[in-house]
Every structure is written in structure tokens, then in C-alpha cells.
Design an enzyme around this catalytic site. Structure first.
Site, PDB file in Angstrom:
ATOM      1  N   HIS A 200       0.614  -1.262  -0.001  1.00  0.00           N
ATOM      2  CA  HIS A 200       0.104   0.130  -0.392  1.00  0.00           C
ATOM      3  C   HIS A 200       0.681   1.316  -0.241  1.00  0.00           C
ATOM      4  O   HIS A 200       0.395   2.587  -0.293  1.00  0.00           O
ATOM      5  CB  HIS A 200      -0.498  -0.289   1.381  1.00  0.00           C
ATOM      6  CG  HIS A 200      -0.651   0.161   2.413  1.00  0.00           C
ATOM      7  ND1 HIS A 200      -0.185   1.609   3.283  1.00  0.00           N
ATOM      8  CD2 HIS A 200       0.518  -0.465   3.314  1.00  0.00           C
ATOM      9  CE1 HIS A 200       0.219   1.013   4.481  1.00  0.00           C
ATOM     10  NE2 HIS A 200       0.552  -0.485   4.458  1.00  0.00           N
ATOM     11  N   CYS A 322       2.024   6.636  12.148  1.00  0.00           N
ATOM     12  CA  CYS A 322       2.177   5.913  13.294  1.00  0.00           C
ATOM     13  C   CYS A 322       2.308   6.223  14.267  1.00  0.00           C
ATOM     14  O   CYS A 322       2.184   5.548  15.963  1.00  0.00           O
ATOM     15  CB  CYS A 322       3.111   4.366  13.181  1.00  0.00           C
ATOM     16  SG  CYS A 322       2.894   4.478  11.254  1.00  0.00           S
TER      17      CYS A 322
HETATM   18  N1  PMP Z   1       8.713   0.618   7.874  1.00  0.00           N
HETATM   19  C1  PMP Z   1       8.310   1.484   7.347  1.00  0.00           C
HETATM   20  C2  PMP Z   1       9.552   2.513   7.232  1.00  0.00           C
HETATM   21  C3  PMP Z   1       7.634   1.887   7.372  1.00  0.00           C
HETATM   22  O1  PMP Z   1       6.481   3.628   7.245  1.00  0.00           O
HETATM   23  C4  PMP Z   1       5.508   0.989   7.309  1.00  0.00           C
HETATM   24  C5  PMP Z   1       4.215   2.228   7.618  1.00  0.00           C
HETATM   25  N2  PMP Z   1       4.335   2.873   7.919  1.00  0.00           N
HETATM   26  C6  PMP Z   1       6.097  -0.338   7.349  1.00  0.00           C
HETATM   27  C7  PMP Z   1       7.623  -0.444   8.065  1.00  0.00           C
HETATM   28  C8  PMP Z   1       4.820  -1.036   8.456  1.00  0.00           C
HETATM   29  O2  PMP Z   1       4.475  -1.189   7.260  1.00  0.00           O
HETATM   30  P1  PMP Z   1       2.425  -1.202   7.571  1.00  0.00           P
HETATM   31  O3  PMP Z   1       2.099  -0.503   8.225  1.00  0.00           O
HETATM   32  O4  PMP Z   1       2.774  -1.999   5.526  1.00  0.00           O
HETATM   33  O5  PMP Z   1       2.959  -2.601   8.327  1.00  0.00           O
END
Ligand code: PMP
Length: 379
Positions: A200, A322
Site C-alpha cells: 500500500h 504511526c
Molecule cells: N516500515 C516503514 C519504514 C514504514 O514506513 C511502515 C509504514 N508506516 C512500515 C514499516 C509498516 O508497514 P505496514 O504498516 O504496512 O505494516
């Protein structure tokens, strides 16, 4: 609406969605089933894996494991590799720059499972300090994990320099979180042992992830069940997700040069514009990946800025989706030596494949209005 939060997630490309729908309608079978239909699904699954190896130009065919996203990929890889090495090499090296799906895993391994965790120093340009890495390496290090492109500031890590340092330590597994890198910069994956991706982030689907590893047999499973995906990720394989992931990756790889050029030009325009506003600072290093630019308004709160942009129909983020809700100072910006005031007033603009020149022009216009609103607060 002008969407400038592509590092959080992107809009799905219709070709990826179509492929997902089509495979759901026509090939809904379980690749593990022993009948003709199951075998057909299994063939398509293997073909998808070969195509991913080809698209990423991985020599010697890596093992491809389909997951629900990079959080799951990072958990499976980091825990699974650490557990395998616990008796022989129980030290882990990372940096505070990592995404929580890496940092929280290694912290857990250190706090609950007795691993020794070391953080490599970060330089003011946001890159890890290679000389410091050399100085903390030793025979007991079993795992080194480093992201390719940072999700908050956009700095690119010197992955091949890390590979060079690790060449002297054959026991070490080198894991790379390449979530923000694919499709935006040219990847050099030579010498990497495993890699995480999330569909995504490059116009694929949410819930579509990959763990790519030199050999899945080096990973102790943390999910147990029917033994699918080399026994590392049990559970019925989501074939429509797998096939549409190939589409997303192929699109991303094919578009990399063009997108890099387009976003570099947009980034340059934003940088030039920001420099003409006294008191506003650019936090991202000059040579950051083209899609991310982090800007500081010292004295103003990041949330106030995000709301002000939001009211103008422009979606930007504070630090990262996040961690922005946790309300503590961002560790990435802190590690780069940025002042507290500037961190509190920082926003992240992140562009993507669907960002247009019109979006950037509107952003510049609205930026001026918002600057007029907040300029008295700038310190
Ligand atoms: N690693 C990095 C550098 C990210 O930017 C993200 C998403 N913010 C993730 C891992 C985790 O990905 P997901 O939320 O799709 O599991």
C-alpha cells in the site's frame, strides 16, 4: 482534496485492484489443495514469486513470503532470525531511526528474551555512522537491521556501505526495511539477506506485504500451523493478493526513473518556496529521497499546522501517522540534533505516483495563507 500523505499510504492503482478482483473471481482455489484447481493455483503462486525475483533483479532467486504488510514481515524476520541465532550470536544492532515495527521488536527481544541490543550512532544528516558501526561489530552480532529510506525525513541509508562492513562477519544476517524506498529510488539489494515491503506504500493494496529472504530456512517460525510459505507463515495463501502484488511491484519498478524525476522537481519547488519564508526550516537533508520533505515551524505546534492545512483540503502529517498520536518528541528528528521547538512544529509532506504539478501549485498557494496565520508564533 490534495493528498500529500503518501508515506502513510497511497491510493490503489486500478490495475492492481483489477488483478486482485480477477484472481478472486477466477482462481479462488487453495494452492495447497491436491486437485487440478489447487495445482493451477500453486503454479500461479510460484510464477508470482519468480516474477518478483525478476522485477527486483534478485540474483540466485530469493525465497518470497507473502504477508499482510511490512509490520508482519519485520516481526517474522527479526524474531525468527534472532531466535535461530540465540545460542551462537545473540547481539542485535539497529538505530533509533527505525520504524516501530522494527524498533519495538528488537526492544522486545532485548527486554523479554535476553538479546543484547546496540544502537548505532546517527549523524546529523540522518544517516547511520559507518565508523561507529565498525567499532561495535564483533563475532557475537547475529542480526543487523537498517531501513533503506526513512519514513519521516526521507534520508537514504548507505546500505552498500553496511554490506561492506558486514562482509567480515559471515554469521551476521542483514535485514532491510525497504518500505519507503521501492519505486522512489533505484534499489541496490546486493548482499542483503532479507527485505520487507508493503504494497500500500506504492499503490498496491492494504494488507499486502512481502518478506524476501535469501533462505527462509534460517527463520524460526513465530506463526505455527499448516506449514505454508516454507513453514514460516502458516495460513492459506492469499493468491489474489500475491498476484496483484506482482502487478504493484512491476508498476513501481517500471515507473521508478520517471517518478524519481517528477518528485525531485516537486521537492525542489517546495524547498525553494520554503526558503523564501523567514523562520520556516527544512528538516530533511538535501539528498533525501524525492517523495518526502519534512518542514519545521519552530514555535508552532505540528497539530495546529496539520489542522490548518486540513481545513484547506490539504492532507499532510505531523511526524508519521504511526507515531503522531503518541505525543512524544520524535526520536528520528531528535537523533539528527534538531531542536525541540522545531520538532514540535514539524510536518511531513509526502508525495507519490498520483501527485500532480497542480497539487504542488495549490500547496504553495495555501502555504502562503497558512504562513500568514502562524507567522507571529514563529520563534
Ligand atoms: N516500515 C516503514 C519504514 C514504514 O514506513 C511502515 C509504514 N508506516 C512500515 C514499516 C509498516 O508497514 P505496514 O504498516 O504496512 O505494516
Amino acid at each position: 482534496m490534495i493528498y500529500l500523505d503518501n508515506a502513510a499510504t497511497t491510493k490503489v492503482d486500478p490495475s492492481v485492484l483489477n488483478s486482485f478482483v480477477k484472481v478472486n473471481e477466477t482462481l479462488y482455489y487453495n494452492p495447497n489443495s491436491p486437485h487440478q484447481a489447487g495445482l493451477q493455483a500453486e503454479r500461479l503462486l510460484q510464477q508470482a514469486k519468480e516474477q518478483i525475483n525478476q522485477a527486483l533483479r534478485l540474483k540466485n532467486a530469493y525465497d518470497i513470503i507473502f504477508t499482510s504488510g511490512a509490520t508482519e514481515s519485520n516481526n517474522i524476520a527479526l524474531k525468527g532470525i534472532a531466535y535461530r541465532k540465540k545460542d551462537t550470536a545473540n547481539e542485535i544492532i539497529t538505530s533509533v531511526l527505525e520504524h516501530p515495527s522494527v524498533l519495538e521488536v528488537v526492544r522486545y527481544l532485548a527486554e523479554k528474551e535476553g538479546f543484547v541490543l546496540k544502537y548505532v550512532n546517527v549523524k546529523s544528516n540522518g544517516q547511520i555512522d559507518i565508523e561507529h558501526l565498525k567499532s561495535i561489530m564483533n563475532e557475537r552480532v547475529g542480526l543487523v537491521t537498517c531501513m533503506y529510506v526513512n519514513n519521516i525525513m526521507g534520508q537514504i541509508q548507505p546500505i552498500q556501505q553496511i554490506v561492506n562492513v558486514l562482509k567480515d562477519y559471515p554469521k551476521v544476517h542483514f535485514h532491510v526495511d525497504a518500505v519507503q524506498a521501492l519505486g522512489k529510488i533505484l534499489l541496490d539489494l546486493e548482499g542483503i539477506d532479507s527485505l520487507s515491503l508493503s504494497g500500500h506504500k506504492f499503490n498496491g493494496l492494504k494488507g499486502q506485504g512481502l518478506l524476501i529472504t535469501r533462505t527462509a530456512h534460517n527463520i524460526e517460525p513465530i506463526i505455527h500451523g499448516g506449514g505454508q510459505e516454507f513453514g514460516v507463515r502458516s495460513g492459506t495463501v492469499n493468491l489474489p493478493m500475491a498476484v496483484s502484488m506482482v502487478k504493484a511491484i512491476n508498476n513501481a519498478v517500471k515507473q521508478t526513473d520517471e517518478l524519481h524525476q517528477k518528485l525531485t522537481s516537486y521537492q525542489q519547488q517546495i524547498r525553494e518556496m520554503v526558503q523564501s519564508y523567514p523562520g520556516v526550516k527544512i528538516n530533511s537533508p538535501k539528498d533525501a529521497a524525492p517523495q518526502i520533505i519534512n518542514i519545521g515551524f519552530p514555535g508552532v505546534k505540528g497539530e495546529v499546522l496539520v489542522n490548518a492545512f486540513s481545513k484547506q483540503d490539504i492532507m499532510v502529517s505531523t511526524t508519521s501517522a504511526c507515531s503522531s498520536k503518541r505525543g512524544k518528541l520524535n526520536e528520528v528528528l531528535l537523533a539528527m540534533g534538531i531542536s525541540e521547538k522545531q520538532i514540535e512544529g514539524s510536518i511531513r509532506i509526502s508525495m507519490g505516483q498520483m501527485t500532480t504539478q497542480k497539487d504542488i501549485d495549490s500547496f504553495k498557494e495555501k502555504f502562503e495563507m497558512i504562513y500568514e496565520e502562524v507567522k507571529e508564533l514563529l520563534k
